[in-house]
Design an enzyme around this catalytic site. Structure first.
Site, short mmCIF file in Angstrom:
data_model
loop_
_atom_site.label_atom_id
_atom_site.label_comp_id
_atom_site.label_asym_id
_atom_site.label_seq_id
_atom_site.Cartn_x
_atom_site.Cartn_y
_atom_site.Cartn_z
N HIS A 19 0.90 -1.11 0.23
CA HIS A 19 -0.02 -0.16 0.02
C HIS A 19 0.95 1.27 -0.13
O HIS A 19 2.14 1.25 -0.03
CB HIS A 19 -0.92 -0.03 1.38
CG HIS A 19 -0.34 -0.01 2.48
ND1 HIS A 19 0.30 0.92 2.96
CD2 HIS A 19 -0.39 -1.12 3.59
CE1 HIS A 19 0.69 0.76 4.30
NE2 HIS A 19 0.42 -0.52 4.63
N HIS A 22 3.95 1.42 2.25
CA HIS A 22 5.11 0.49 1.87
C HIS A 22 5.75 1.21 0.50
O HIS A 22 6.82 1.07 0.47
CB HIS A 22 4.63 -0.93 1.24
CG HIS A 22 3.92 -1.57 2.62
ND1 HIS A 22 2.77 -2.20 1.98
CD2 HIS A 22 4.16 -1.86 3.91
CE1 HIS A 22 2.27 -2.86 3.25
NE2 HIS A 22 3.15 -2.31 4.34
N CYS A 127 -0.10 -8.16 23.47
CA CYS A 127 -0.83 -7.58 22.23
C CYS A 127 -0.31 -8.44 21.06
O CYS A 127 1.09 -8.30 20.74
CB CYS A 127 -0.83 -6.33 22.17
SG CYS A 127 -1.49 -5.72 20.37
N CYS A 130 1.13 -5.82 18.48
CA CYS A 130 2.49 -5.59 18.66
C CYS A 130 3.32 -6.72 18.41
O CYS A 130 4.65 -6.44 18.28
CB CYS A 130 2.64 -4.75 19.92
SG CYS A 130 1.59 -3.23 19.78
N CYS A 144 -4.63 -1.78 23.76
CA CYS A 144 -3.29 -1.23 23.30
C CYS A 144 -3.72 -0.24 22.40
O CYS A 144 -4.40 -0.06 21.71
CB CYS A 144 -3.00 -2.38 22.14
SG CYS A 144 -1.66 -1.86 20.98
N HIS A 147 -3.44 -0.63 18.40
CA HIS A 147 -4.16 -1.61 17.86
C HIS A 147 -5.64 -1.71 18.30
O HIS A 147 -6.46 -2.41 17.96
CB HIS A 147 -3.59 -2.96 17.97
CG HIS A 147 -2.41 -3.40 17.15
ND1 HIS A 147 -1.15 -2.89 17.73
CD2 HIS A 147 -2.15 -3.37 15.94
CE1 HIS A 147 -0.17 -3.13 16.93
NE2 HIS A 147 -0.82 -3.14 15.74
N LYS A 298 -6.53 7.64 8.79
CA LYS A 298 -5.53 6.70 8.99
C LYS A 298 -5.80 5.84 7.85
O LYS A 298 -6.84 5.29 7.53
CB LYS A 298 -5.62 6.16 10.19
CG LYS A 298 -4.57 5.66 10.77
CD LYS A 298 -4.60 5.10 12.16
CE LYS A 298 -3.41 3.98 12.40
NZ LYS A 298 -3.65 3.28 13.71
N LYS A 301 -6.96 -1.23 6.78
CA LYS A 301 -7.54 -2.36 5.81
C LYS A 301 -9.16 -2.05 5.92
O LYS A 301 -9.89 -2.26 4.85
CB LYS A 301 -7.22 -3.58 6.23
CG LYS A 301 -6.48 -4.37 5.19
CD LYS A 301 -6.31 -5.86 5.63
CE LYS A 301 -5.33 -6.56 4.77
NZ LYS A 301 -4.97 -7.85 5.47
N1 MSP Z 1 7.53 -6.12 9.60
C1 MSP Z 1 7.78 -4.74 10.34
C2 MSP Z 1 8.93 -4.16 10.07
C3 MSP Z 1 10.06 -4.98 10.28
S1 MSP Z 1 11.51 -4.36 9.97
C4 MSP Z 1 12.75 -5.27 10.47
C5 MSP Z 1 6.58 -3.98 10.07
N2 MSP Z 1 5.84 -4.18 8.80
S2 MSP Z 1 4.64 -3.14 8.16
O1 MSP Z 1 4.61 -3.94 7.07
O2 MSP Z 1 3.73 -3.29 9.13
O3 MSP Z 1 5.18 -1.70 7.97
C6 MSP Z 1 6.27 -1.46 7.03
C7 MSP Z 1 6.46 -0.05 7.02
O4 MSP Z 1 5.24 0.82 6.46
C8 MSP Z 1 6.67 0.57 8.22
O5 MSP Z 1 7.67 1.53 8.21
C9 MSP Z 1 5.56 1.49 8.55
O6 MSP Z 1 5.82 2.70 9.13
C10 MSP Z 1 5.07 1.69 7.08
N3 MSP Z 1 3.71 2.20 7.13
C11 MSP Z 1 2.45 1.58 7.29
N4 MSP Z 1 1.71 2.35 7.12
C12 MSP Z 1 2.20 3.58 6.78
C13 MSP Z 1 1.46 4.59 6.36
N5 MSP Z 1 0.15 4.84 6.04
N6 MSP Z 1 2.18 5.96 5.89
C14 MSP Z 1 3.76 5.80 5.89
N7 MSP Z 1 4.22 4.65 6.07
C15 MSP Z 1 3.40 3.65 7.10
O7 MSP Z 1 6.39 -2.76 10.66
#
Ligand code: MSP
Length: 498
Positions: A19, A22, A127, A130, A144, A147, A298, A301
C-alpha cells in the site's frame, strides 16, 4: 576503491498487499540508491517480507491457509509489485529463506554464548498486533493504543535479551553521533525512551513452541521459537550478505535504515544493542518518516483506503504517483494523500512547468534550427545567470538529499525549470529570428535552454527516472536530431466515479 552505500526498507509483514506506506519507503530507497549511484557509490539495497509470528498465523487462519503457504503468496505479490514498478531492491529477504534462518540461529547462539540471554518466568499483557508484552504506557482504557484491542494476560517462560544494561552506552552513542537517528525529532524521541526506562527493560526474545510453532527455533532450546522482531531485524544483515559475502563489511560500514515512525523503538533501541551483542558495528543512519493519511484518515484495511501502487499506476502512471509521494511528504512529518491533490501537483509541476518547457524547446528547435540542437556558442549575462542558477540548483539538491529533504530537492529542480522558462521568455527566440542577424541569438538561447533541460534531466533521474530518461532521449546531444514526441506528461484528471 569505490565507496559503498547500502539502504534498507523495513521488511513488510506478509499479511497485507503493498500500500501507500510501503510504496513510499520503497520509492525513497530507490531514489537514494540512484542518487548515490550517480555520485559514484557502489550501491546495495535490501527489502523483504516479515513472515513469522502470531500475526501471520492469525491472518493465515482467517483465510483457511497454513502460514507457510499464506506468507509465500503475499510475499510473491510484494516481489512482483516492486519488480513491475521498477523499484525492486538488490536483495529481497524472506524471513523464511534458508540463509536468513541460518543467520538468526547462528547469531542467537553467538549472543547466548556471550552471556546476553537468560531464561525468566514472565507474566504480563500480550498484544498480538504488536507481537509483544505491553507496558502500562502502551495502553489506554485497557486497550493497546496502537491496535485498539484488549491484550491477553499470559504467563510463560521466556528467554530475555539483556538489553537494559546497554541503555547508557546507547544514549551516549546517540548523543555523540547527531546523524545516527534523524530527523532530530526522532533522535529526541529515542533519547526520551532511554531517559525514561520504565517503558523499556530487557527484551523477551522467545515464544514457547507449544503456543506458537511458526518461527525460527532457538538453537539452545528447541522448545522455543525466536521472537519475530529479533528475527526480522537480522534480515538487514542477511540482505547485506552476512556473514561471508566479500562485500558485506564494506556494505555494512555505510548502511542506512529507512523506517516509518511506528517502528522507531525496535530500530532505535533493540537493534543497536543487538548489533553490539553480536560484535557488529552499529548502522550509520536510521532515517524515520511520518505517516501518510488518505483523505485525512488513517490508512487501514477496514477503511479500504490502502491506496494500491498498481491501481495508482493504472490511473495516473507510476511516475506521477512516485513524483507526488516524493514532492508532497516533508520527510519526518505526516502527509496527506488525495487524488485531486496528486492531479493538481502533477499538472502544475510536470505537465505545465517542466512539460511545457520541453515541448516549447523542441518545437522551437524544430522550427528555427531544423530539428538539430545548436552548439552553445558565446554566453552573455543572461546565460551566465542561468549557469549560476543551475549550479545553485545542483548544490541545493545535494544538500537537501544529504539531509533527506527530498521534497525540497524536488522543489529546487522545479524552481530551476521555472527559471529556464523565464530565460526562454526573456530571450524570445521566436522574436529574435525576425530581427536582422538574429540567428546567433536564436542559436544561443536554444542551445542554453536545451543544455539546461539536460541538466534538469540529470537532476531528476533519481526521483523520476523514466521521465528524466525521456527528456534526455528526446533532446539528444548537441548536434544531434531531436525527437519531438507527444506531451511529456499527459494532463491528468481525477476519474469520475461510476
Ligand atoms: N514487519 C515490520 C517491520 C520489520 S523491519 C525489521 C513492519 N511491517 S509493516 O508492513 O507493518 O510496515 C512496514 C512499513 O510501512 C513501516 O515502516 C511502517 O511505518 C510503514 N507504514 C505503514 N503504514 C504507513 C502509512 N500510512 N504511511 C507511511 N508509512 C506507513 O512494521
Amino acid at each position: 576503491m569505490k565507496r559503498a552505500y547500502t539502504v534498507t526498507t523495513p521488511i513488510y509483514y506478509a499479511n497485507a498487499e503493498p500500500h501507500i506506506g510501503h510504496t513510499y519507503t520503497t520509492v525513497v530507497v530507490d531514489t537514494l540508491v540512484r542518487w548515490h549511484r550517480q555520485r559514484g557509490f557502489e550501491t546495495w539495497s535490501v527489502s523483504g517480507t516479515d513472515e513469522h509470528g502470531e500475526k501471520m498465523v492469525e491472518a493465515a487462519e482467517a483465510r483457511g491457509l497454513d502460514p507457510a503457504r499464506f506468507t509465500e503468496q503475499i510475499s510473491a505479490v510484494h516481489q512482483r509489485t516492486w519488480a513491475e514498478l521498477g523499484v525492486a531492491a538488490s536483495r529481497f529477504v524472506r524471513t523464511t529463506d534458508p540463509d536468513h534462518e541460518k543467520n538468526v540461529q547462528g547469531l542467537l547462539q553467538r549472543v547466548y554464548d556471550a552471556g546476553w540471554i537468560e531464561p525468566r518466568e514472565y507474566e504480563g499483557l500480550y498484544c498480538v498486533g504488536c507481537e509483544r508484552f505491553l507496558t502500562e504506557r502502551d495502553m489506554e482504557n485497557g486497550l493497546c493504543r496502537d491496535h485498539e484491542r484488549a491484550p491477553e494476560p499470559r504467563r510463560e517462560t521466556n528467554y530475555f535479551f539483556l538489553m537494559s544494561r546497554e541503555f547508557g552506552w546507547l544514549r551516549e552513542h546517540i548523543l555523540q553521533n547527531p546523524g545516527f537517528i534523524r530527523p532530530e525529532r526522532y533522535r529526541n524521541e529515542a533519547l526520551a525512551m532511554l531517559r525514561d526506562e520504565s517503558g523499556l527493560g530487557d527484551l523477551s526474545i522467545s515464544r514457547p513452541k507449544a503456543r506458537l510453532g511458526w518461527g525460527i527455533e532457538l538453537p539452545f532450546d528447541r522448545e522455543h521459537v525466536c521472537y519475530v522482531w529479533f528475527d526480522a531485524l537480522i534480515s538487514y544483515l542477511t540482505g547485506a550478505g552476512f556473514p561471508d559475502h566479500p562485500d558485506f563489511e564494506a556494505r555494512w560500514a555505510n548502511v542506512e535504515h529507512l523506517i516509518g515512525k511506528d517502528i522507531l523503538k525496535p530500530h532505535a533501541v533493540f537493534w543497536p544493542i543487538m548489533l553490539k551483542a553480536m560484535g557488529l558495528p552499529p548502522y550509520r543512519h536510521l532515517s524515520v518518516h511520518g505517516y501518510w493519511t488518505v483523505d485525512e484518515r488513517k490508512v487501514s484495511k477496514s477503511l479500504g483506503n490502502m491506496v494500491s501502487p498498481l491501481a495508482m499506476r493504472e490511473r495516473y502512471g507510476f511516475e506521477a504517483f512516485r513524483y507526488f509521494l516524493l514532492r508532497e511528504m516533508s520527510f519526518g512529518l505526516d502527509a496527506s494523500f488525495s487524488e485531486p491533490a496528486l492531479v493538481e501537483r502533477v499538472n502544475a509541476d510536470l505537465a505545465n512547468n517542466l512539460g511545457n518547457l520541453l515541448s516549447r524547446t523542441l518545437n522551437l528547435v524544430e522550427k528555427l534550427c531544423g530539428g538539430v540542437i545548436p552548439e552553445p556558442g558565446e554566453a552573455g549575462p543572461p546565460e551566465a545567470e542561468l549557469a549560476r542558477e543551475a549550479e545553485a540548483a545542483e548544490r541545493a539538491v545535494d544538500a537537501h538529499v544529504e539531509e533527506l529533504r527530498l521534497h525540497d530537492a524536488v522543489a529546487s529542480i522545479l524552481a530551476f525549470s521555472g527559471a529556464v522558462n523565464r530565460y526562454l521568455d526573456g530571450e524570445a527566440p521566436w522574436k529574435a529570428v525576425k530581427q536582422p542577424g538574429g540567428d546567433g541569438a536564436v542559436r544561443r538561447s536554444l542551445a542554453h535552454t536545451s543544455a539546461s533541460l539536460r541538466r534538469i534531466a540529470g537532476l531528476l533521474e533519481p526521483f523520476v527516472p523514466e521521465l528524466a530518461g525521456e527528456i534526455a532521449r528526446r533532446l539528444g546531444g548537441p548536434g544531434e536530431r531531436i525527437t519531438k514526441g507527444g506531451p511529456l506528461v499527459a494532463r491528468l484528471e481525477v476519474p469520475t466515479g461510476g
